[in-house]
Scaffold this motif. Sequence first.
Motif, PDB file in Angstrom:
ATOM      1  N   SER A  16      -8.211 117.316  -5.246  1.00  0.00           N
ATOM      2  CA  SER A  16      -8.226 116.438  -4.069  1.00  0.00           C
ATOM      3  C   SER A  16      -8.896 115.110  -4.397  1.00  0.00           C
ATOM      4  CB  SER A  16      -8.951 117.126  -2.905  1.00  0.00           C
ATOM      5  OG  SER A  16      -8.265 118.287  -2.503  1.00  0.00           O
ATOM      6  N   ARG A  17     -10.003 115.152  -5.121  1.00  0.00           N
ATOM      7  CA  ARG A  17     -10.700 113.909  -5.484  1.00  0.00           C
ATOM      8  C   ARG A  17      -9.864 113.070  -6.442  1.00  0.00           C
ATOM      9  NH1 ARG A  17     -17.159 115.303  -6.250  1.00  0.00           N
ATOM     10  NH2 ARG A  17     -17.459 116.268  -4.189  1.00  0.00           N
ATOM     11  N   LEU A  18      -9.154 113.735  -7.347  1.00  0.00           N
ATOM     12  CA  LEU A  18      -8.302 113.009  -8.287  1.00  0.00           C
ATOM     13  C   LEU A  18      -7.186 112.279  -7.544  1.00  0.00           C
ATOM     14  CD1 LEU A  18      -7.759 112.467 -11.307  1.00  0.00           C
ATOM     15  CD2 LEU A  18      -6.264 114.451 -11.311  1.00  0.00           C
ATOM     16  N   LEU A  19      -6.622 112.938  -6.524  1.00  0.00           N
ATOM     17  CA  LEU A  19      -5.533 112.333  -5.756  1.00  0.00           C
ATOM     18  C   LEU A  19      -6.017 111.129  -4.950  1.00  0.00           C
ATOM     19  CD1 LEU A  19      -3.607 115.494  -4.510  1.00  0.00           C
ATOM     20  CD2 LEU A  19      -2.896 113.871  -6.274  1.00  0.00           C
ATOM     21  N   GLU A  20      -7.304 111.083  -4.617  1.00  0.00           N
ATOM     22  CA  GLU A  20      -7.846 109.923  -3.922  1.00  0.00           C
ATOM     23  C   GLU A  20      -7.786 108.685  -4.812  1.00  0.00           C
ATOM     24  OE1 GLU A  20     -11.760 110.880  -2.650  1.00  0.00           O
ATOM     25  OE2 GLU A  20     -11.113 112.417  -1.213  1.00  0.00           O
ATOM     26  N   HIS A  21      -7.940 108.872  -6.114  1.00  0.00           N
ATOM     27  CA  HIS A  21      -7.896 107.755  -7.059  1.00  0.00           C
ATOM     28  C   HIS A  21      -6.460 107.430  -7.478  1.00  0.00           C
ATOM     29  CE1 HIS A  21     -12.243 107.495  -7.639  1.00  0.00           C
ATOM     30  NE2 HIS A  21     -12.265 108.810  -7.698  1.00  0.00           N
ATOM     31  N   TYR A  22      -5.592 108.449  -7.492  1.00  0.00           N
ATOM     32  CA  TYR A  22      -4.204 108.278  -7.937  1.00  0.00           C
ATOM     33  C   TYR A  22      -3.276 108.861  -6.865  1.00  0.00           C
ATOM     34  CZ  TYR A  22      -6.666 107.493 -12.299  1.00  0.00           C
ATOM     35  OH  TYR A  22      -7.523 107.017 -13.251  1.00  0.00           O
ATOM     36  N   PRO A  23      -3.109 108.127  -5.740  1.00  0.00           N
ATOM     37  CA  PRO A  23      -2.402 108.691  -4.578  1.00  0.00           C
ATOM     38  C   PRO A  23      -0.880 108.608  -4.652  1.00  0.00           C
ATOM     39  CG  PRO A  23      -3.186 106.491  -4.074  1.00  0.00           C
ATOM     40  CD  PRO A  23      -3.673 106.793  -5.459  1.00  0.00           C
ATOM     41  N   VAL A  24      -0.326 107.928  -5.650  1.00  0.00           N
ATOM     42  CA  VAL A  24       1.119 107.710  -5.704  1.00  0.00           C
ATOM     43  C   VAL A  24       1.795 108.904  -6.371  1.00  0.00           C
ATOM     44  CG1 VAL A  24       2.943 106.160  -6.454  1.00  0.00           C
ATOM     45  CG2 VAL A  24       0.694 105.239  -5.859  1.00  0.00           C
ATOM     46  N   GLY A  25       2.807 109.451  -5.732  1.00  0.00           N
ATOM     47  CA  GLY A  25       3.466 110.653  -6.243  1.00  0.00           C
ATOM     48  C   GLY A  25       4.325 110.409  -7.466  1.00  0.00           C
ATOM     49  N   GLY A  26       4.690 111.498  -8.132  1.00  0.00           N
ATOM     50  CA  GLY A  26       5.457 111.418  -9.371  1.00  0.00           C
ATOM     51  C   GLY A  26       6.877 110.934  -9.196  1.00  0.00           C
ATOM     52  N   LEU A  27       7.392 110.894  -7.948  1.00  0.00           N
ATOM     53  CA  LEU A  27       8.749 110.405  -7.705  1.00  0.00           C
ATOM     54  C   LEU A  27       8.758 108.925  -7.338  1.00  0.00           C
ATOM     55  CD1 LEU A  27      10.241 113.474  -5.810  1.00  0.00           C
ATOM     56  CD2 LEU A  27      10.784 112.691  -8.115  1.00  0.00           C
ATOM     57  N   SER A  28       7.637 108.258  -7.506  1.00  0.00           N
ATOM     58  CA  SER A  28       7.584 106.819  -7.295  1.00  0.00           C
ATOM     59  C   SER A  28       8.142 106.103  -8.522  1.00  0.00           C
ATOM     60  CB  SER A  28       6.140 106.367  -7.063  1.00  0.00           C
ATOM     61  OG  SER A  28       5.578 107.032  -5.958  1.00  0.00           O
ATOM     62  N   GLN A  29       8.602 104.874  -8.309  1.00  0.00           N
ATOM     63  CA  GLN A  29       9.152 104.130  -9.440  1.00  0.00           C
ATOM     64  C   GLN A  29       8.051 103.724 -10.416  1.00  0.00           C
ATOM     65  OE1 GLN A  29      11.700 100.953  -8.290  1.00  0.00           O
ATOM     66  NE2 GLN A  29      12.412 100.534 -10.353  1.00  0.00           N
ATOM     67  N   LEU A  48       3.625 104.268 -11.136  1.00  0.00           N
ATOM     68  CA  LEU A  48       2.424 105.005 -10.735  1.00  0.00           C
ATOM     69  C   LEU A  48       1.289 104.712 -11.697  1.00  0.00           C
ATOM     70  CD1 LEU A  48       2.134 107.632 -12.842  1.00  0.00           C
ATOM     71  CD2 LEU A  48       4.027 108.473 -11.452  1.00  0.00           C
ATOM     72  N   LEU A  49       0.088 104.965 -11.216  1.00  0.00           N
ATOM     73  CA  LEU A  49      -1.106 104.830 -12.036  1.00  0.00           C
ATOM     74  C   LEU A  49      -1.482 106.191 -12.595  1.00  0.00           C
ATOM     75  CD1 LEU A  49      -3.262 102.549  -9.709  1.00  0.00           C
ATOM     76  CD2 LEU A  49      -2.081 101.847 -11.803  1.00  0.00           C
ATOM     77  N   SER A  50      -2.020 106.217 -13.799  1.00  0.00           N
ATOM     78  CA  SER A  50      -2.443 107.465 -14.407  1.00  0.00           C
ATOM     79  C   SER A  50      -3.654 107.222 -15.291  1.00  0.00           C
ATOM     80  CB  SER A  50      -1.300 108.051 -15.261  1.00  0.00           C
ATOM     81  OG  SER A  50      -1.752 109.191 -15.969  1.00  0.00           O
ATOM     82  N   PRO A  51      -4.583 108.199 -15.351  1.00  0.00           N
ATOM     83  CA  PRO A  51      -5.694 108.071 -16.305  1.00  0.00           C
ATOM     84  C   PRO A  51      -5.142 107.984 -17.728  1.00  0.00           C
ATOM     85  CG  PRO A  51      -6.040 109.913 -14.778  1.00  0.00           C
ATOM     86  CD  PRO A  51      -4.628 109.464 -14.598  1.00  0.00           C
ATOM     87  N   ASP A  52      -5.771 107.181 -18.567  1.00  0.00           N
ATOM     88  CA  ASP A  52      -5.263 107.029 -19.933  1.00  0.00           C
ATOM     89  C   ASP A  52      -5.295 108.347 -20.704  1.00  0.00           C
ATOM     90  OD1 ASP A  52      -7.985 107.222 -20.172  1.00  0.00           O
ATOM     91  OD2 ASP A  52      -8.241 105.413 -21.388  1.00  0.00           O
ATOM     92  N   THR A  53      -6.176 109.258 -20.298  1.00  0.00           N
ATOM     93  CA  THR A  53      -6.239 110.560 -20.979  1.00  0.00           C
ATOM     94  C   THR A  53      -5.012 111.418 -20.698  1.00  0.00           C
ATOM     95  OG1 THR A  53      -7.513 111.442 -19.118  1.00  0.00           O
ATOM     96  CG2 THR A  53      -8.754 110.636 -21.030  1.00  0.00           C
ATOM     97  N   ASN A  54      -4.221 111.039 -19.688  1.00  0.00           N
ATOM     98  CA  ASN A  54      -3.011 111.797 -19.350  1.00  0.00           C
ATOM     99  C   ASN A  54      -1.761 111.227 -19.998  1.00  0.00           C
ATOM    100  OD1 ASN A  54      -4.623 113.351 -17.769  1.00  0.00           O
ATOM    101  ND2 ASN A  54      -3.805 112.681 -15.810  1.00  0.00           N
ATOM    102  N   ILE A  55      -1.930 110.218 -20.831  1.00  0.00           N
ATOM    103  CA  ILE A  55      -0.781 109.570 -21.470  1.00  0.00           C
ATOM    104  C   ILE A  55      -0.590 110.122 -22.871  1.00  0.00           C
ATOM    105  CG2 ILE A  55       0.215 107.380 -22.220  1.00  0.00           C
ATOM    106  CD1 ILE A  55      -0.048 107.636 -19.203  1.00  0.00           C
TER     107      ILE A  55
END
Length: 263
Positions: A8-21, A23-30
């Motif tokens: 829930s806290r992570l979604l507060e920082h990255y609220p845009v869903g995966g079906l968006s054109q 999105l923001l993501s933590p660099d550790t997830n790239i």
Amino acid sequence: MPVFEGISRLLEHYPVGGLSQYLLSPDTNIAVLPKSIDTAMAPRFGYLGTSFVGLKRANVGPGNTLLINGVTAILGYGAVAIGLGLGCTKILGIGRNRERLTEVRSLSLQGRVVVRSSEDEGDIVEWVKQQINGLGPDALYDCLGVGGDASSTSNLVGCVKQGGRLILAAGGAERNIGGQPYFEVMMHNVAVLGTIWFNSAELDEMIILIDAGVIDFSFLRHKFFALVEVNKAFRTVGDRPGGAVNVVSNHMSEGCVTDAKAR
């Protein structure tokens, strides 16, 4: 911190869903993909990575026998390909759909994959033992689909060899696992592990093995939908096309694909 609270806290920082054109993501997830890996394959890494990490944590490797319950969904297909790449001598797969079972068996041309329908007559535990000369498998990977009956898991746990491993990935399975006397469980000494996701280092390791041709996911058949057709994509997923079908919502932006969560 409880898992869901952390999400829930992570979604507060990255609220845009995966079906968006975009999105923001933590660099550790790239993760960086080599040219050998089609970007259309990458959306399946959530499921494929879950199977990869589960088998790795259970020390599945050369000479092992792996039993997969629920082999015809994406977790199961992926586990077969990964188990072959990690050096399993034999992989036993149990599922319902006979056509998909035939396809799963074809992932090994050397006969290392043996399958059976859960709807066939006869004792399924005895079938398992017959395939490996009366011995138990080194590991049981349970990846039943949503709504699957966990009583089949309970039945199969008893045939795992002493000191073997049980890997649970079927978060949507119903009923409890157990029923054996305490002493029998203690003497059986089977380790129970769960797998639901992976970290960046584990994903990078899987990518290296795919790039080297050690793990072969070429069985995937990509089915593309434009973003405006995403509801069609979800309906296709809902029809349960099987683990070899990769449903992708393909944004028109260059090289960007998003998983539609096909099972």
